[in-house]
Scaffold this active site. Structure first.
Site, PDB file in Angstrom:
ATOM      1  N   SER A  58       4.032  15.138  60.620  1.00 50.78           N
ATOM      2  CA  SER A  58       4.244  14.883  61.742  1.00 50.78           C
ATOM      3  C   SER A  58       3.623  15.740  62.957  1.00 50.78           C
ATOM      4  CB  SER A  58       5.223  13.593  62.606  1.00 50.78           C
ATOM      5  OG  SER A  58       6.957  15.216  61.940  1.00 50.78           O
ATOM      6  N   CYS A 109      26.711   4.501  58.923  1.00 46.00           N
ATOM      7  CA  CYS A 109      26.084   3.540  59.909  1.00 46.00           C
ATOM      8  C   CYS A 109      27.160   2.559  59.636  1.00 46.00           C
ATOM      9  CB  CYS A 109      25.022   3.180  60.094  1.00 46.00           C
ATOM     10  SG  CYS A 109      23.957   2.373  59.114  1.00 46.00           S
ATOM     11  N   GLY A 125      18.200   0.074  60.003  1.00 45.17           N
ATOM     12  CA  GLY A 125      18.765   1.063  59.222  1.00 45.17           C
ATOM     13  C   GLY A 125      18.457   0.985  58.029  1.00 45.17           C
ATOM     14  N   HIS A 184      24.071  -3.512  63.681  1.00 44.91           N
ATOM     15  CA  HIS A 184      24.346  -3.698  62.783  1.00 44.91           C
ATOM     16  C   HIS A 184      25.872  -4.711  62.865  1.00 44.91           C
ATOM     17  CE1 HIS A 184      22.296  -1.272  59.609  1.00 44.91           C
ATOM     18  NE2 HIS A 184      23.138   0.181  59.658  1.00 44.91           N
TER      19      HIS A 184
HETATM   20  P1  NAP Z   1      12.818   7.319  59.088  1.00 41.31           P
HETATM   21  O1  NAP Z   1      12.786   7.020  60.104  1.00 41.31           O
HETATM   22  O2  NAP Z   1      12.060   6.563  57.331  1.00 41.31           O
HETATM   23  O3  NAP Z   1      12.386   8.544  59.949  1.00 41.31           O
HETATM   24  C1  NAP Z   1      12.579  10.016  58.898  1.00 41.31           C
HETATM   25  C2  NAP Z   1      12.383  11.288  59.264  1.00 41.31           C
HETATM   26  O4  NAP Z   1      12.324  12.355  58.224  1.00 41.31           O
HETATM   27  C3  NAP Z   1      11.001  11.586  59.830  1.00 41.31           C
HETATM   28  O5  NAP Z   1      11.045  11.892  61.228  1.00 41.31           O
HETATM   29  C4  NAP Z   1      10.230  12.571  58.931  1.00 41.31           C
HETATM   30  O6  NAP Z   1       9.565  13.154  59.002  1.00 41.31           O
HETATM   31  C5  NAP Z   1      11.369  13.492  58.492  1.00 41.31           C
HETATM   32  N1  NAP Z   1      11.163  14.335  57.751  1.00 41.31           N
HETATM   33  C6  NAP Z   1      10.989  13.758  55.817  1.00 41.31           C
HETATM   34  N2  NAP Z   1      10.677  14.524  55.287  1.00 41.31           N
HETATM   35  C7  NAP Z   1      11.132  15.417  55.791  1.00 41.31           C
HETATM   36  C8  NAP Z   1      10.645  17.259  55.451  1.00 41.31           C
HETATM   37  N3  NAP Z   1      10.327  17.580  54.217  1.00 41.31           N
HETATM   38  N4  NAP Z   1      11.368  18.102  56.450  1.00 41.31           N
HETATM   39  C9  NAP Z   1      10.934  17.435  57.865  1.00 41.31           C
HETATM   40  N5  NAP Z   1      11.169  16.259  57.831  1.00 41.31           N
HETATM   41  C10 NAP Z   1      11.185  15.100  57.063  1.00 41.31           C
HETATM   42  O7  NAP Z   1      14.382   7.602  58.238  1.00 41.31           O
HETATM   43  P2  NAP Z   1      15.541   7.105  59.707  1.00 41.31           P
HETATM   44  O8  NAP Z   1      16.420   5.637  60.086  1.00 41.31           O
HETATM   45  O9  NAP Z   1      15.545   8.113  60.549  1.00 41.31           O
HETATM   46  O10 NAP Z   1      16.642   8.113  58.916  1.00 41.31           O
HETATM   47  C11 NAP Z   1      16.770   9.485  59.088  1.00 41.31           C
HETATM   48  C12 NAP Z   1      18.235   9.947  57.776  1.00 41.31           C
HETATM   49  O11 NAP Z   1      19.558   9.616  58.881  1.00 41.31           O
HETATM   50  C13 NAP Z   1      18.141   9.342  57.217  1.00 41.31           C
HETATM   51  O12 NAP Z   1      18.883  10.875  56.234  1.00 41.31           O
HETATM   52  C14 NAP Z   1      19.267   7.533  56.332  1.00 41.31           C
HETATM   53  O13 NAP Z   1      20.075   8.073  55.842  1.00 41.31           O
HETATM   54  C15 NAP Z   1      19.952   8.700  58.234  1.00 41.31           C
HETATM   55  N6  NAP Z   1      20.602   7.598  59.059  1.00 41.31           N
HETATM   56  C16 NAP Z   1      19.821   6.162  59.240  1.00 41.31           C
HETATM   57  C17 NAP Z   1      20.206   5.569  60.212  1.00 41.31           C
HETATM   58  C18 NAP Z   1      19.490   3.735  60.624  1.00 41.31           C
HETATM   59  O14 NAP Z   1      20.011   3.404  61.357  1.00 41.31           O
HETATM   60  N7  NAP Z   1      17.976   4.181  60.532  1.00 41.31           N
HETATM   61  C19 NAP Z   1      21.579   5.510  60.487  1.00 41.31           C
HETATM   62  C20 NAP Z   1      22.213   6.475  60.142  1.00 41.31           C
HETATM   63  C21 NAP Z   1      22.058   7.416  59.140  1.00 41.31           C
HETATM   64  P3  NAP Z   1       7.478  13.041  59.374  1.00 41.31           P
HETATM   65  O15 NAP Z   1       7.513  11.329  59.924  1.00 41.31           O
HETATM   66  O16 NAP Z   1       7.506  14.129  59.732  1.00 41.31           O
HETATM   67  O17 NAP Z   1       7.547  12.733  57.549  1.00 41.31           O
END
Ligand code: NAP
Length: 340
Positions: free
Chosen positions: A38, A128, A159, A240
């Protein structure tokens, strides 16, 4: 404040931008980070476009007060020293450091003070499903110690990230056209299905998500509480739900628990609709809302000290971005090191 968001293109990262704006969070400078994928893209915030920078070992966080990180546990582990080495506070949404003794795990409605003791300048944002559960457990714990909790979760596709939400939408469209659905983000087709498997299995046959609910609840509540969870992915886009059974040390009436729920910060009791009919929180209508909603409160028929209720919360908001921003707000109000 000078703020950075790491993982800005993701489901949680995008929510950070919305929540910081909605909460009118004081921001002088904002930086967005992501991976190569990104980097170079832009995201809008308060009428201005910001370019996503690639996070590397040479990234310089000097002058950044708080970095909200949501880029997965691997990225948090790899870059925590880069992010914090010049004094930046890292509020981390991943599971990387949550159970480390020297990293507080904070839900402001339950244990805000824990955020003051952060020797590594890292604060963990809990899982979460755990966040929304402890917001409802805390007012009960204030009445009588909770010995154990049994919980079954109904977890939304989002999630598992932005791509997982897209997969559910895509599968539903494919099935309506009579096509074979594409299955990539989850092990099985999620559309028109439920999958009793969130995160990976551990040695005791519980999944990691289920063990997070056990371990993180004890850490946040400073309690010997035992939590037995079954975590299930359901074809819901966002928010959730949890069916919860608690066992307290002394019997409680539903009236006193309902009153305690009603007075608890961050919690809304929903048991009737405007027409006075029985009503309850549902993920379709709770998505995008800030509080955690509780309903279906009743005595457990099998246990004098037991209560049963239903909790719904937007896991990208209170379960992730909003809770992290509330930790920052709590510190701004209570920690001289961060006060403006
Ligand atoms: P997601 O939609 O898949 O987004 C992942 C993000 O991480 C993207 O912005 C990605 O950037 C970035 N990323 C991945 N590898 C990276 C790297 N090496 N350096 C810098 N940025 C990197 O996932 P998400 O749902 O937002 O979840 C993100 C985190 O929050 C996870 O640890 C997850 O467990 C936690 N979380 C999620 C939720 C939920 O409901 N979704 C709730 C609580 C906690 P690029 O697009 O550039 O790859």
């Amino acid at each position: 404040m000078n703020i950075a968001i790491v993982g800005a293109s993701g489901a949680v990262g995008q929510e950070f931008l919305r929540v910081l704006d909605e909460q009118n969070f004081p921001i002088d400078n904002l930086r967005l980070f992501g991976s190569k994928r990104s980097a170079g893209q832009t995201r809008a915030f308060r009428g201005k476009e910001y370019v996503i920078e690639e996070l590397t070992r040479d990234s310089d966080f000097t002058g950044t007060d708080i970095a909200f990180t949501s880029a997965g546990a691997g990225t948090s582990k790899e870059f925590a020293d880069v992010i914090t080495r010049h004094g930046t506070l890292m509020i981390d949404n991943s599971s990387a450091f949550r159970m480390d003794d020297d990293v507080p795990l904070v839900v402001p409605e339950v244990n805000g003070e824990d955020a003051l003791n952060r020797p590594r300048n890292i604060i963990g944002n809990p899982n979460c499903t755990t966040i929304q559960m402890v917001v409802a457990l805390k007012p009960i714990e204030n009445l009588s110690h909770i010995r154990r909790v049994r919980v079954a979760t109904y977890q939304a596709a989002s999630g598992a990230g932005a791509a997982a939400m897209d997969e559910l939408r895509h599968q539903t469209a494919q099935l309506s056209r009579g096509e074979e659905p594409t299955v990539e983000k989850f092990k099985y087709q999620l559309a028109y299905n439920v999958i009793p498997h969130v995160d990976v299995f551990t040695e005791n046959d519980y999944t990691k998500e289920e063990m997070k609910m056990f371990n993180e609840t004890r850490k946040i509540m400073h309690s010997d509480i035992r939590v037995s969870a079954t975590c299930v992915r359901v074809p819901v886009l966002r928010a959730h739900s949890e069916a919860i059974w608690v066992e307290t040390e002394t019997p409680l009436t539903t009236e006193e628990v309902r009153r305690a729920f009603g007075q608890a910060p961050g919690l809304v009791v929903m048991e009737e609709n405007a027409e006075g009919e029985k009503y309850y929180p549902m993920p379709l209508f709770i998505a995008d809302k800030d509080p955690v909603y509780v309903g279906r409160l009743r005595k457990d028929l099998c246990d004098d000290c037991g209560l049963s209720f239903w909790v719904v919360g937007d896991q990208i908001k209170k379960g992730a971005a909003l809770n992290a921003v509330q930790i920052a707000q709590w510190l701004l109000a209570n920690d001289p090191r961060l006060k403006n």
